[in-house]
Write a protein that holds these residues in place. Structure first.
Motif, PDB file in Angstrom:
ATOM      1  N   UNK A   1      -1.666  10.203   5.622  1.00 39.54           N
ATOM      2  CA  UNK A   1      -1.982   9.751   6.987  1.00 39.54           C
ATOM      3  C   UNK A   1      -3.443   9.317   7.075  1.00 39.54           C
ATOM      4  N   UNK A   2      -4.313  10.120   6.474  1.00 37.72           N
ATOM      5  CA  UNK A   2      -5.745   9.784   6.470  1.00 37.72           C
ATOM      6  C   UNK A   2      -5.999   8.509   5.658  1.00 37.72           C
ATOM      7  N   UNK A   3      -5.384   8.423   4.481  1.00 32.98           N
ATOM      8  CA  UNK A   3      -5.594   7.248   3.635  1.00 32.98           C
ATOM      9  C   UNK A   3      -5.080   5.986   4.315  1.00 32.98           C
TER      10      UNK A   3
ATOM     11  N   UNK B   1      -3.526  16.334  10.119  1.00 31.80           N
ATOM     12  CA  UNK B   1      -3.272  15.063   9.430  1.00 31.80           C
ATOM     13  C   UNK B   1      -4.537  14.246   9.192  1.00 31.80           C
ATOM     14  N   UNK B   2      -5.491  14.324  10.099  1.00 28.68           N
ATOM     15  CA  UNK B   2      -6.669  13.476   9.983  1.00 28.68           C
ATOM     16  C   UNK B   2      -7.994  14.244   9.913  1.00 28.68           C
TER      17      UNK B   2
ATOM     18  N   UNK C   1      -4.822   5.362   7.559  1.00 32.56           N
ATOM     19  CA  UNK C   1      -5.733   4.957   8.636  1.00 32.56           C
ATOM     20  C   UNK C   1      -6.921   4.191   8.048  1.00 32.56           C
ATOM     21  N   UNK C   2      -7.502   4.747   6.980  1.00 28.43           N
ATOM     22  CA  UNK C   2      -8.648   4.075   6.343  1.00 28.43           C
ATOM     23  C   UNK C   2      -8.246   2.698   5.823  1.00 28.43           C
TER      24      UNK C   2
ATOM     25  N   UNK D   1      -9.205   6.535  18.693  1.00 23.67           N
ATOM     26  CA  UNK D   1      -8.566   7.845  18.572  1.00 23.67           C
ATOM     27  C   UNK D   1      -7.238   7.919  19.312  1.00 23.67           C
ATOM     28  N   UNK D   2      -7.187   7.301  20.486  1.00 20.56           N
ATOM     29  CA  UNK D   2      -5.935   7.398  21.265  1.00 20.56           C
ATOM     30  C   UNK D   2      -4.802   6.581  20.660  1.00 20.56           C
ATOM     31  N   UNK D   3      -5.113   5.776  19.651  1.00 15.57           N
ATOM     32  CA  UNK D   3      -4.066   4.995  18.973  1.00 15.57           C
ATOM     33  C   UNK D   3      -3.572   5.683  17.693  1.00 15.57           C
ATOM     34  N   UNK D   4      -4.215   6.815  17.340  1.00 16.06           N
ATOM     35  CA  UNK D   4      -3.780   7.531  16.137  1.00 16.06           C
ATOM     36  C   UNK D   4      -2.551   8.363  16.498  1.00 16.06           C
ATOM     37  N   UNK D   5      -1.468   7.686  16.750  1.00 16.00           N
ATOM     38  CA  UNK D   5      -0.170   8.309  17.027  1.00 16.00           C
ATOM     39  C   UNK D   5       0.665   8.154  15.769  1.00 16.00           C
TER      40      UNK D   5
ATOM     41  N   UNK E   1       0.456  14.865   1.941  1.00 23.78           N
ATOM     42  CA  UNK E   1      -0.270  15.258   3.149  1.00 23.78           C
ATOM     43  C   UNK E   1      -1.557  14.460   3.362  1.00 23.78           C
ATOM     44  N   UNK E   2      -2.062  13.855   2.316  1.00 20.62           N
ATOM     45  CA  UNK E   2      -3.296  13.074   2.455  1.00 20.62           C
ATOM     46  C   UNK E   2      -3.038  11.661   2.966  1.00 20.62           C
TER      47      UNK E   2
ATOM     48  N   UNK F   1     -17.145  10.170  11.790  1.00 22.83           N
ATOM     49  CA  UNK F   1     -15.903   9.426  11.553  1.00 22.83           C
ATOM     50  C   UNK F   1     -14.992   9.425  12.778  1.00 22.83           C
TER      51      UNK F   1
ATOM     52  N   UNK G   1       0.831  -1.211   0.000  1.00 20.22           N
ATOM     53  CA  UNK G   1       0.000   0.000   0.000  1.00 20.22           C
ATOM     54  C   UNK G   1       0.865   1.260   0.000  1.00 20.22           C
TER      55      UNK G   1
ATOM     56  N   UNK H   1      -8.136  16.865   6.799  1.00 22.92           N
ATOM     57  CA  UNK H   1      -8.090  16.112   5.538  1.00 22.92           C
ATOM     58  C   UNK H   1      -9.348  15.279   5.324  1.00 22.92           C
TER      59      UNK H   1
ATOM     60  N   UNK I   1      -8.297  13.551  18.452  1.00 21.38           N
ATOM     61  CA  UNK I   1      -7.252  13.518  19.462  1.00 21.38           C
ATOM     62  C   UNK I   1      -6.394  14.760  19.292  1.00 21.38           C
TER      63      UNK I   1
ATOM     64  N   UNK J   1      -7.744   0.072   8.692  1.00 23.23           N
ATOM     65  CA  UNK J   1      -9.017  -0.346   9.294  1.00 23.23           C
ATOM     66  C   UNK J   1      -9.791  -1.280   8.366  1.00 23.23           C
ATOM     67  N   UNK J   2      -9.801  -0.952   7.083  1.00 17.97           N
ATOM     68  CA  UNK J   2     -10.610  -1.738   6.139  1.00 17.97           C
ATOM     69  C   UNK J   2      -9.910  -3.047   5.788  1.00 17.97           C
TER      70      UNK J   2
END
Lengths: 85, 381
Positions: A41-43, B225-226, A45-46, A58-62, A38-39, B98, A10, B229, B219, A49-50
């Motif tokens: 980090x969001x991609x 970043x999240x 995470x998605x 949320x507390x694991x989004x480090x 810049x996009x 989300x 990925x 975006x 958070x 998860x999928x």
């Protein structure tokens, strides 16, 4: 394909560096190396998860959890173990 | 009587709602500097404001394509009214869906769906546009609460919002907060705008506004970043359909006017130059619709490239809207420059879509990166 392989694939599909011989190790910080935009980090995470059917809290989004193949693999494995406990 | 709610029935309901409650009043909304709160309440009663939320939170559970088609119906009639869906439902509501905690989702989403509380997304500032991470609005931590101070600008629905998602910074961290309006929050409507004149666009000042730690969205530190975006991704999908709405509306106005208007003793559709404008508009509208449907389908499938396909759709539909609205003004001649005719408004509104939720220039960089990756073929392979 194993967890690390899927994550690596990925990342490679989303690299924004254009040299043919670019490479990175499982412990390289892909954000510090400037390999992604810049996009991403969001991609990422998605994707995690999928692809692995897990919910990242949320507390694991480090950033550290997502900065390298090895760190992501560690996070995914721990989430999968929690799900099966 | 069949009261089963289906995607098709909601889209048809939106079309009829727009015909009865929006379209006749669009110019008046602009002259009165804002769509009425009662209209937003009615949209809530019909389920439009929570259409894309799960039923658990008061929504209709529409899939992305149906939500887009519903957005198009509202957007064809009035861009400012459509902005309620873009801002209140997509930027604010979907982002809370989300990244919100269960408590935040359970509290805010039903209020958003019903329209009992109106939300706005407070990101932009006088010196912060595309460079979202450079926000000057700041926050400090006081034990179990935070205090926000700063001034936001260009905030759609800002003057009537009951709460905001506020993006603020502290040292290197950018964080999103859910902030309810209180006496420390003041808003000033922005006058003299090219378009979205009925969208309650405002400058918002937060003066040491205190909020509990529980109101952090996501958070601390993941605001850029999240949260931003993700919110922009939802917003861009809405704007993609908004662009299609303007393009479709402009095309319909051209086709209708060309068949009714007589010059030099014949209907103007008989002139080749008019046929050229209409044919280009048809092709571009059809292409834009394909891109919106493709993005919607990929979003339904959680496809990893849905984000960039949404960017492609938004880029194309906003450009197409501007082109067809420009042609619609041209085809209408003097009447195209007069607010008794639709193209005058579409022409102004289309330009906005090339700027918001990622300017065309910013999006070109992302689309280019995507193309350099996806369409690279090593020679002789």
């Amino acid at each position: 394909m194993n967890i690390a392989g899927k994550i690596r694939e990925f990342i490679q599909e989303n690299l924004v560096v254009w040299e043919d011989d670019i490479s990175f190790s499982d412990t390289d910080n892909i954000f510090q190396l400037g390999f992604v935009n810049s996009l991403f980090a969001m991609k990422l995470l998605n994707f995690v998860e999928i692809e692995f059917d897990i919910k990242i809290e949320n507390n694991e989004i480090e950033l550290v959890n997502f900065s390298s193949v090895a760190n992501m693999e560690r996070l995914v494995k721990s989430k999968l173990m929690q799900a099966h406990e | 009587m069949n009261n089963i709610v289906t995607p098709a029935s909601i889209i048809e309901e939106a079309r009829l709602f727009a015909k009865e409650h929006i379209r006749p009043y669009t110019t008046r909304f602009e002259e009165n500097n804002g769509i009425p709160r009662s209209l937003i309440n009615k949209m809530g009663e019909h389920g439009f404001l929570g259409a894309v939320f799960p039923p658990l939170y008061g929504g209709l559970g529409l899939d992305p394509i149906a939500y887009g088609q519903m957005t198009e119906e509202i957007g064809k009639a009035c861009c400012s009214t459509r902005s309620v869906l873009t801002v209140h439902t997509s930027l604010v509501g979907q982002t809370i869906l989300r990244f919100g905690t269960e408590e935040q989702r359970s509290y805010w989403l039903p209020l958003i769906a019903s329209g009992k509380k109106i939300g706005a997304f407070a990101l932009s500032e006088a010196e912060t546009g595309s460079d979202a991470g450079s926000v000057k609005t700041s926050y400090i931590n006081h034990e179990d609460e935070y205090a926000i101070t700063g001034r936001k600008k260009w905030i759609s629905l800002g003057h009537i919002a009951d709460f905001f998602i506020v993006i603020a910074s502290c040292k290197e961290k950018v964080t999103a907060f859910i902030v309810e309006r209180d006496e420390t929050v003041t808003s000033t409507p922005m006058q003299g705008l090219l378009a979205n004149r009925a969208g309650h666009v405002a400058e918002i000042t937060f003066n040491n506004t205190r909020i509990p730690a529980a109101n952090i969205l996501g958070k601390e530190g993941i605001g850029l970043s999240h949260i931003i975006n993700t919110a922009m991704d939802y917003g861009r999908y809405s704007i993609a359909w908004a662009g299609l709405a303007i393009a479709q509306e402009a095309l319909e106005s051209m086709a209708t006017y060309a068949r009714q208007r007589t010059q030099f003793g014949q209907k103007i559709y008989k002139f080749q130059s008019i046929q050229q404008m209409i044919s280009q508009a048809v092709v571009n509208v059809h292409a834009a619709r394909c891109l919106c449907l493709k993005a919607g389908q990929m979003r339904s499938e959680n496809h990893p490239d849905a984000v960039v396909e949404t960017i492609v759709a938004k880029y194309h539909t906003s450009k197409t809207a501007m082109q067809i609205a420009t042609d619609a003004v041209q085809l209408h001649g003097g009447n195209g420059c007069y607010n008794m005719y639709v193209p005058e408004r579409l022409f102004r509104e289309a330009k906005i879509l090339e700027i918001i939720e990622g300017s065309s220039q910013v999006l070109q960089g992302i689309i280019s990166e995507f193309g350099l990756k996806k369409y690279y073929t090593k020679a002789h392979e």
